[in-house]
Design an enzyme around this catalytic site. Structure first.
Site, PDB file in Angstrom:
ATOM      1  N   HIS A  56       0.979  -1.058   0.002  1.00 40.54           N
ATOM      2  CA  HIS A  56      -0.115  -0.033  -0.156  1.00 40.54           C
ATOM      3  C   HIS A  56       0.764   1.283   0.154  1.00 40.54           C
ATOM      4  O   HIS A  56       0.454   2.362   0.695  1.00 40.54           O
ATOM      5  CB  HIS A  56      -0.922   0.047   1.147  1.00 40.54           C
ATOM      6  CG  HIS A  56      -1.970  -1.233   1.263  1.00 40.54           C
ATOM      7  ND1 HIS A  56      -3.161  -0.891   0.959  1.00 40.54           N
ATOM      8  CD2 HIS A  56      -1.889  -2.423   1.638  1.00 40.54           C
ATOM      9  CE1 HIS A  56      -3.903  -2.006   0.893  1.00 40.54           C
ATOM     10  NE2 HIS A  56      -2.977  -2.962   1.400  1.00 40.54           N
ATOM     11  N   ASN A  94     -10.115  -2.854   2.813  1.00 39.11           N
ATOM     12  CA  ASN A  94     -10.220  -2.623   1.505  1.00 39.11           C
ATOM     13  C   ASN A  94     -11.260  -2.616   0.624  1.00 39.11           C
ATOM     14  O   ASN A  94     -12.348  -2.403   1.143  1.00 39.11           O
ATOM     15  CB  ASN A  94      -9.369  -4.264   0.876  1.00 39.11           C
ATOM     16  CG  ASN A  94      -7.813  -4.241   1.097  1.00 39.11           C
ATOM     17  OD1 ASN A  94      -7.345  -3.300   1.244  1.00 39.11           O
ATOM     18  ND2 ASN A  94      -7.582  -5.522   1.031  1.00 39.11           N
TER      19      ASN A  94
HETATM   20 FE1  HDD Z   1      -2.319  -4.782   5.452  1.00 38.23          FE
HETATM   21  C1  HDD Z   1      -0.838  -1.798   4.972  1.00 38.23           C
HETATM   22  C2  HDD Z   1      -5.205  -3.411   4.419  1.00 38.23           C
HETATM   23  C3  HDD Z   1      -3.725  -7.855   5.592  1.00 38.23           C
HETATM   24  C4  HDD Z   1       0.396  -6.122   7.083  1.00 38.23           C
HETATM   25  N1  HDD Z   1      -3.066  -3.052   5.056  1.00 38.23           N
HETATM   26  C5  HDD Z   1      -2.343  -1.852   4.783  1.00 38.23           C
HETATM   27  C6  HDD Z   1      -2.882  -0.812   4.340  1.00 38.23           C
HETATM   28  C7  HDD Z   1      -4.529  -1.281   4.148  1.00 38.23           C
HETATM   29  C8  HDD Z   1      -4.215  -2.458   4.403  1.00 38.23           C
HETATM   30  C9  HDD Z   1      -5.548  -0.434   3.680  1.00 38.23           C
HETATM   31  C10 HDD Z   1      -2.615   0.638   4.219  1.00 38.23           C
HETATM   32  C11 HDD Z   1      -2.778   1.511   5.190  1.00 38.23           C
HETATM   33  C12 HDD Z   1      -2.441   2.949   4.818  1.00 38.23           C
HETATM   34  O1  HDD Z   1      -3.023   3.708   4.348  1.00 38.23           O
HETATM   35  O2  HDD Z   1      -1.215   3.469   5.686  1.00 38.23           O
HETATM   36  N2  HDD Z   1      -4.052  -5.497   4.937  1.00 38.23           N
HETATM   37  C13 HDD Z   1      -5.062  -4.737   4.678  1.00 38.23           C
HETATM   38  C14 HDD Z   1      -6.362  -5.800   4.608  1.00 38.23           C
HETATM   39  C15 HDD Z   1      -5.947  -7.011   5.118  1.00 38.23           C
HETATM   40  C16 HDD Z   1      -4.467  -6.880   5.111  1.00 38.23           C
HETATM   41  C17 HDD Z   1      -7.793  -5.260   4.159  1.00 38.23           C
HETATM   42  C18 HDD Z   1      -6.724  -8.239   5.125  1.00 38.23           C
HETATM   43  C19 HDD Z   1      -7.836  -8.300   5.617  1.00 38.23           C
HETATM   44  N3  HDD Z   1      -1.735  -6.609   6.267  1.00 38.23           N
HETATM   45  C20 HDD Z   1      -2.584  -7.757   6.270  1.00 38.23           C
HETATM   46  C21 HDD Z   1      -1.778  -8.866   6.728  1.00 38.23           C
HETATM   47  C22 HDD Z   1      -0.580  -8.335   7.323  1.00 38.23           C
HETATM   48  C23 HDD Z   1      -0.555  -7.065   7.047  1.00 38.23           C
HETATM   49  C24 HDD Z   1      -2.111 -10.411   6.957  1.00 38.23           C
HETATM   50  C25 HDD Z   1       0.495  -8.965   8.061  1.00 38.23           C
HETATM   51  C26 HDD Z   1       0.589 -10.105   8.707  1.00 38.23           C
HETATM   52  N4  HDD Z   1      -0.533  -4.159   5.899  1.00 38.23           N
HETATM   53  C27 HDD Z   1       0.231  -4.873   6.531  1.00 38.23           C
HETATM   54  C28 HDD Z   1       1.739  -3.829   6.953  1.00 38.23           C
HETATM   55  C29 HDD Z   1       1.201  -2.558   6.367  1.00 38.23           C
HETATM   56  C30 HDD Z   1      -0.237  -2.580   5.676  1.00 38.23           C
HETATM   57  C31 HDD Z   1       3.228  -4.260   6.420  1.00 38.23           C
HETATM   58  C32 HDD Z   1       2.198  -1.809   5.380  1.00 38.23           C
HETATM   59  C33 HDD Z   1       2.260  -0.110   5.798  1.00 38.23           C
HETATM   60  C34 HDD Z   1       1.468  -0.318   6.879  1.00 38.23           C
HETATM   61  O3  HDD Z   1       1.121  -1.586   7.193  1.00 38.23           O
HETATM   62  O4  HDD Z   1       1.309   0.694   7.607  1.00 38.23           O
HETATM   63  O5  HDD Z   1       1.725  -3.746   7.947  1.00 38.23           O
END
Ligand code: HDD
Length: 677
Positions: A61, A134
């Site tokens: 993202h 999402n």
């Molecule tokens: Fe995630 C970012 C949505 C599963 C680990 N995720 C991130 C963002 C969104 C989502 C919208 C951007 C937030 C922003 O605008 O800063 N992610 C989801 C959804 C998931 C999901 C809807 C499942 C239903 N994500 C998910 C899992 C993991 C992560 C299973 C790790 C185990 N996601 C992350 C992250 C991020 C992220 C690596 C990257 C940047 C951040 O968090 O801030 O931690």
């Protein structure tokens, strides 16, 4: 501290230390042609700061756009939850929302085929609550332990560092075809949901099942849905590809401009509320993030609205530094044991430390709660607060009555985790999945059967396109073998499109359940016949009919849409009344994919001139190919003929009915102009 940018000191330019700068154009030298002097602290500080401007981009993202706004409650939910933001009809809670693509880097384009993030930070009176969702209601995987594998496979490949921002490559489809649980989400990702027309016109979903908890401690399962008030609207694949060339920032610009022009984006918040008994009666598991609950089974209850009414003042300080954490929760809302959610509760906090560099990131203005916060967390890099008093531990008895002792626990009003409502088999510790998680295809089939004929064609064609980019020959048959469990006709269409024999069906892994199609899963069945918030491109040239232009501009304005005048020259077009119409965009830089419908207002002579211009012909061909309405006047007919445009239902002489017709896409046109799988 004075705000950076305002520089309190009567507009004087100063160093970071507040020393006024006399010359910001020339570095300090021993003589005009001499070398720069090390002594020049103004130069050193400026370059030093510039060298450190970037922070690591989000691991997923990375590309996103955000805005401020508020959530307004329209339905009191006191009986269901003690959360402040859900109590008291009319209550407004400030929010910051960030939309994003998933796979691409921060500088990638806005319109690839991809899932979109929809992350909402509610600054409630009881602390921050982040609903990080999402635009698709299900996810690729069931357990967070697979997330690094999923993301590694979809991001650019490890050795060659391409493709950027796209899933049409070997490693993604290798992983996806080996993970049948991803099939349902793949159906969504291959549909037009992954090609939104605008952030303002897409849905948002909290995806996981959460819990609402009331004063008595009673918990109710809940799924969160954001419904755009402008309706759902998507683009076509060819249109999305051309948008990448026409405007890298298509969605970012659209969001910013809509808010600047006070056309505030709005969504309804709908809740699916249900209890344990209902959860148990479903043929799928509500803790499985690859499953949804059709609205026909649990209808949506609309409880409030989200309005985005203020653009960020500074992209970096706000949109880039905002740190969403699904673990940020308030009393009255609680997690469930969804294994995907549980992993997320760790990941986000952890990633913010590496992105923002310090455990004190919560003090950044965009992340700080707007209610009082007090604890004994202390020190660390970039500590901005100056905590007073002697006590930095608890319990303490330094001052039972005064402030020196610091804050105390709140046994009554503090956050309490609710008991798990979920089944417990009493198996002790094990690495396993619940039984119903093994059904990977029933809901993929439900999605397929809920689509219109034209939507099905888009899905089949997307599979063909993506798999045709895969080089390893063993991968496409494996994927098609999985698709046979979804629908035989889909699998056959994809195999035919790829020119490969139909492979044997893969093992379904669980007994499939036939589910009733759900109209809510289709875009076409839920589009709104409205022009509100959309853009109409009007092509004019010297000699165009001034009265006709005035009429159509009035009609477009009345419909709540925006008119965008295009002409061969930016200087304007001299209309039939001798006046020069001001132009918004020059033809070459304003291709028709930027608009939802087009109008051609041309004199015969003007049409003749444009008939020799490839850009004008392409303008018309693309609008027709993207199934948009085309309105034209008598003079413009020649340009349509030159572009070989058939006069179907969506191509009409401009008149009072045009505005209503322009709100639609003409899906029936597609089979005549495009070979779809
Ligand atoms: Fe995630 C970012 C949505 C599963 C680990 N995720 C991130 C963002 C969104 C989502 C919208 C951007 C937030 C922003 O605008 O800063 N992610 C989801 C959804 C998931 C999901 C809807 C499942 C239903 N994500 C998910 C899992 C993991 C992560 C299973 C790790 C185990 N996601 C992350 C992250 C991020 C992220 C690596 C990257 C940047 C951040 O968090 O801030 O931690």
């Amino acid at each position: 501290m004075p705000e950076k940018g305002s520089h309190g000191a009567e507009g004087h330019l100063t160093t970071d230390q507040g020393i006024r700068i006399s010359d910001n154009q020339n570095s300090l030298k021993s003589e005009p042609r001499g070398p720069a002097l090390l002594e020049d602290f103004v130069l050193r500080e400026k370059i030093f700061h510039f060298d450190h401007e970037r922070i690591p981009e989000r691991i997923v993202h990375a590309r996103g756009s955000g805005a401020h706004g508020y959530f307004e409650l329209t339905d009191d939910l006191t009986d269901l939850t003690k959360a402040d933001l859900f109590r008291g009809k009319g209550k407004k809670t400030p929010v910051f929302v960030r939309f994003s693509t998933v796979a691409g880097g921060a500088g990638s384009v806005d319109t690839p085929r991809d899932v979109r993030g929809f992350a909402v930070k509610f600054y409630t009176q009881e602390g921050n609550w982040d609903l990080v969702g999402n635009n698709i209601p299900v996810f690729f995987i069931q357990d967070a332990i697979k997330f690094p594998d999923l993301i590694h496979s979809v991001k650019m490949e490890a050795d060659r560092a391409y493709p950027q921002a796209g899933s049409a490559h070997d490693t993604f489809w290798d992983f996806a075809s080996l993970m049948p649980e991803s099939t349902h989400m793949l159906m969504w990702a291959m549909s037009d949901r992954a090609l939104p027309r605008s952030f303002r016109m897409m849905e948002g979903f909290g995806i996981h099942t959460f819990k609402l908890v009331n004063e008595e401690g009673k918990a109710t399962f809940v799924k969160f849905h954001w419904r755009p008030r402008l309706g759902i609207q998507s683009t076509l694949w060819d249109e999305a590809l051309k948008l990448q060339a026409a405007d890298n920032d298509y969605h970012r610009r659209d969001l910013f401009e809509a808010i600047e022009s006070r056309n505030f984006p709005e969504w309804d918040l709908g809740l699916q509320l249900f209890d344990e008994e209902l959860a148990r009666s479903l043929p799928y598991d509500v803790l499985d993030a690859t499953k949804l609950i059709p609205e026909e089974v649990v209808p949506l209850r609309t409880v409030g609205g989200l309005v985005l009414d203020r653009n960020p003042d500074n992209f970096f300080a706000e949109t880039e530094q905002v740190a969403f954490c699904p673990a940020n929760i308030v009393p009255g809302v609680d997690f469930t044991a969804d294994p995907l959610l549980q992993g997320r509760l760790f990941s986000y906090l952890d990633t913010q430390k590496s992105r923002l560099g310090t455990a004190n990131f919560y003090q950044l203005p965009i992340n700080a709660p707007k209610c009082p916060m007090m604890n004994f967390q202390r020190d660390g890099m970039m500590q901005m607060q100056v905590p007073k008093g002697r006590a930095n531990y608890e319990p303490n008895s330094l001052d039972d009555h005064g402030e020196a002792g610091g804050p105390r626990e709140c046994p009554v009003t503090g956050f309490k985790s609710t008991a798990a409502l979920e089944d417990r088999a009493g198996n002790g510790k094990l690495r396993a999945r619940a039984e119903l998680f093994a059904d990977h295809y029933s809901q993929a089939r439900l999605f397929w059967l809920s689509q219109t004929v034209s939507e099905q064609a888009h899905i089949a064609s997307s599979f063909v396109f993506e798999l045709s980019k895969v080089e390893l020959e063993k991968i496409p048959p494996r994927m098609v073998a999985n698709l046979r469990n979804v629908d035989e006709s889909l699998a056959k269409r994809v195999a035919d499109g790829l020119g490969i024999p139909l492979p044997a069906k893969s093992e379904a892994g669980a007994k499939l359940v036939e589910l009733k199609p759900s109209a809510a899963l289709s875009i076409h069945k839920n589009m709104k016949d409205t022009l509100k918030g959309r853009k109409i491109g009007i092509l004019v040239n010297d000699g165009s009919d001034a009265a006709a232009l005035a009429r159509i501009l009035a009609d477009i304005g009345k419909a709540g849409a925006q008119a965008f005048l295009v002409a061969p020259k930016k200087g304007g077009a001299r209309l039939s009344d001798g006046k020069t119409a001001p132009i918004h965009g020059q033809l070459l830089g304003s291709p028709s994919q930027l608009f939802d419908a087009i109008v051609l207002l041309l004199s015969t002579e003007g049409a003749g001139t444009l008939g020799k211009d490839g850009a004008a012909i392409q303008w018309v061909i693309d609008a027709f190919g993207h199934l948009k309405a085309i309105g034209y006047d008598a003079g413009a007919a020649a340009l349509l003929d030159k572009a070989n445009i058939a006069r179907d239902e969506g191509v009409m002489v401009i008149g009072p009915t045009f505005v209503a017709a322009a709100a639609k896409r003409y899906w029936d046109r597609e089979p005549h102009i495009r070979m779809l799988a």
